[in-house]
Each structure stands twice: as C-alpha cells, then as structure tokens.
Scaffold this active site. Sequence first.
Site, mmCIF file in Angstrom:
data_model
loop_
_atom_site.group_PDB
_atom_site.id
_atom_site.type_symbol
_atom_site.label_atom_id
_atom_site.label_comp_id
_atom_site.label_asym_id
_atom_site.label_seq_id
_atom_site.Cartn_x
_atom_site.Cartn_y
_atom_site.Cartn_z
ATOM 1 N N GLU A 78 0.828 -1.205 0.000
ATOM 2 C CA GLU A 78 0.000 0.000 0.000
ATOM 3 C C GLU A 78 0.862 1.254 0.000
ATOM 4 O O GLU A 78 1.847 1.351 0.708
ATOM 5 C CB GLU A 78 -0.918 0.009 1.220
ATOM 6 C CG GLU A 78 -1.897 -1.154 1.282
ATOM 7 C CD GLU A 78 -2.957 -1.108 0.186
ATOM 8 O OE1 GLU A 78 -3.122 -0.039 -0.435
ATOM 9 O OE2 GLU A 78 -3.617 -2.138 -0.030
ATOM 10 N N ARG A 88 -17.249 10.761 17.240
ATOM 11 C CA ARG A 88 -18.403 11.564 17.631
ATOM 12 C C ARG A 88 -18.084 12.304 18.925
ATOM 13 O O ARG A 88 -17.411 11.789 19.803
ATOM 14 C CB ARG A 88 -19.641 10.684 17.803
ATOM 15 C CG ARG A 88 -19.994 9.901 16.557
ATOM 16 C CD ARG A 88 -21.281 9.124 16.736
ATOM 17 N NE ARG A 88 -22.427 10.019 16.705
ATOM 18 C CZ ARG A 88 -23.653 9.654 17.062
ATOM 19 N NH1 ARG A 88 -23.882 8.436 17.493
ATOM 20 N NH2 ARG A 88 -24.657 10.506 16.996
ATOM 21 N N CYS A 141 -7.347 -1.904 8.296
ATOM 22 C CA CYS A 141 -6.067 -1.948 7.587
ATOM 23 C C CYS A 141 -5.588 -0.536 7.251
ATOM 24 O O CYS A 141 -4.438 -0.178 7.493
ATOM 25 C CB CYS A 141 -6.197 -2.791 6.317
ATOM 26 S SG CYS A 141 -6.444 -4.554 6.635
ATOM 27 N N HIS A 165 -1.402 -5.843 1.771
ATOM 28 C CA HIS A 165 -2.622 -6.652 1.791
ATOM 29 C C HIS A 165 -2.362 -7.995 1.112
ATOM 30 O O HIS A 165 -1.612 -8.060 0.126
ATOM 31 C CB HIS A 165 -3.749 -5.938 1.038
ATOM 32 C CG HIS A 165 -4.629 -5.111 1.919
ATOM 33 N ND1 HIS A 165 -4.836 -3.760 1.720
ATOM 34 C CD2 HIS A 165 -5.374 -5.449 3.006
ATOM 35 C CE1 HIS A 165 -5.661 -3.299 2.645
ATOM 36 N NE2 HIS A 165 -6.010 -4.299 3.434
#
Length: 213
Positions: A78, A88, A141, A165
């Site tokens: 990646e 929140r 991930c 991955h």
Amino acid sequence: MNILITGFDPFGGEAINPALEAVKLLPDEIDGHKIDKLEIPTVFHKSKEVVEEQLNQKEYDIVLAIGQAGGRFELTPERVGINIDDARIPDNEGNQPIDEVIQTTGAAAYFSNLPVKRMTEGIKSQGVPARLSNTAGTFVCNHILYQLGYLEATQFPNIKFGFIHVPFIPEQVTDKVEKPSMSLETIAKGLKVALEVVIESDKDIKVALGETH
C-alpha cells in the site's frame, strides 16, 4: 536491524486470517536481521495501541503490517493511509453525542516510507502476483497504516513503515463463489521477498505503476 511485522487476527466471521498465518511462517531472522512477529486485533484504535506498546518496548528500524483483502488476486503493498478516524463528540452538556465529527489529530494522509515500488517488482520477480495499491480501503487496515504514519511523525521518527494486503487462502473461498485465493505458502514467500527488498535498500525505483481505474 530490528524488524516488526504484524498480522491481524480473524474478523468478519472468518476462522482464520491469512495475514496472521503467513506472518507466523516467516523466519525469525533474515540475513542476520531480527524479525519480531506481533498479532494485533482487527479493531480501530486498539490495534494502534498494541503496536505502540511494542514500539515503546524495543527500538525498531522497520514496521510492516499485513492484512487480509478478500477479493484481491495479488499481494498489494500500500502506498498511502488516509485519515478517516472520525470520532463523535458530546454536546455542551456532556450528554449523548451529537451528529458532528472531528478528525484525529494528524495529517490528512501518511505515505509509506518503504520502497513500495521496489517491493512490488521484487515480489513479482519471484513469481508471486503483486500490484502496487493506492487505496488501503476504509477499514482497520487503512487505520493501522495511517496510525503507523502518525506514530512515525510524532514519536518514532527513525522507523520505516508500510502495509501489505494479502488475498484469501483456498480454504476460505470454498463457499465464496468466484473469489480469488492464494496458497499460504505463496503469500509467505512474497512477504519474505518484500522484507528482503527492504533490508537491501530503502530507496525506491523510478517506474510507472499507476492504474487507470
């Protein structure tokens, strides 16, 4: 050189996570460089806490996280982790959270500082399917790749960090029609090659590995 490689535990109802099982198959040492293996939970924030605790216990040069991406055909280093760690917040009275979000303190994204193109090409050169990925998804991930970048930027400036991955393994797709898979041994072979590449050089190669979709 000290290397930390992490693998996520099973999630989503799966009994096994090929990321963790492939990590277990890796040697404990490559060319005299020590490799420590760490299981981490597939849970936002808790995964980062487990990695951070390990980084505080020992000085590492490289941290490489491994995760499952069911549906992918190849090993995919990646390039970037993005900040989607929304939280929140409570209202002014401290009661139930209101529908507002705040971003985790940090950059909008962190790019892996490992030679991701060199890793991709190195894996392919050994007969293991590989592709450079520009999206780590929006689950844990991506979260751990982003948090590794955050840790490097704020606490551990000398680490090289990245994420790969891996696909499903065959026993996971017996009831998943048309889902690709790769043997655990092949996955472990590709990960070992990636580590060998990183140990050899942290300089990336100049080659176009972009995609049109």
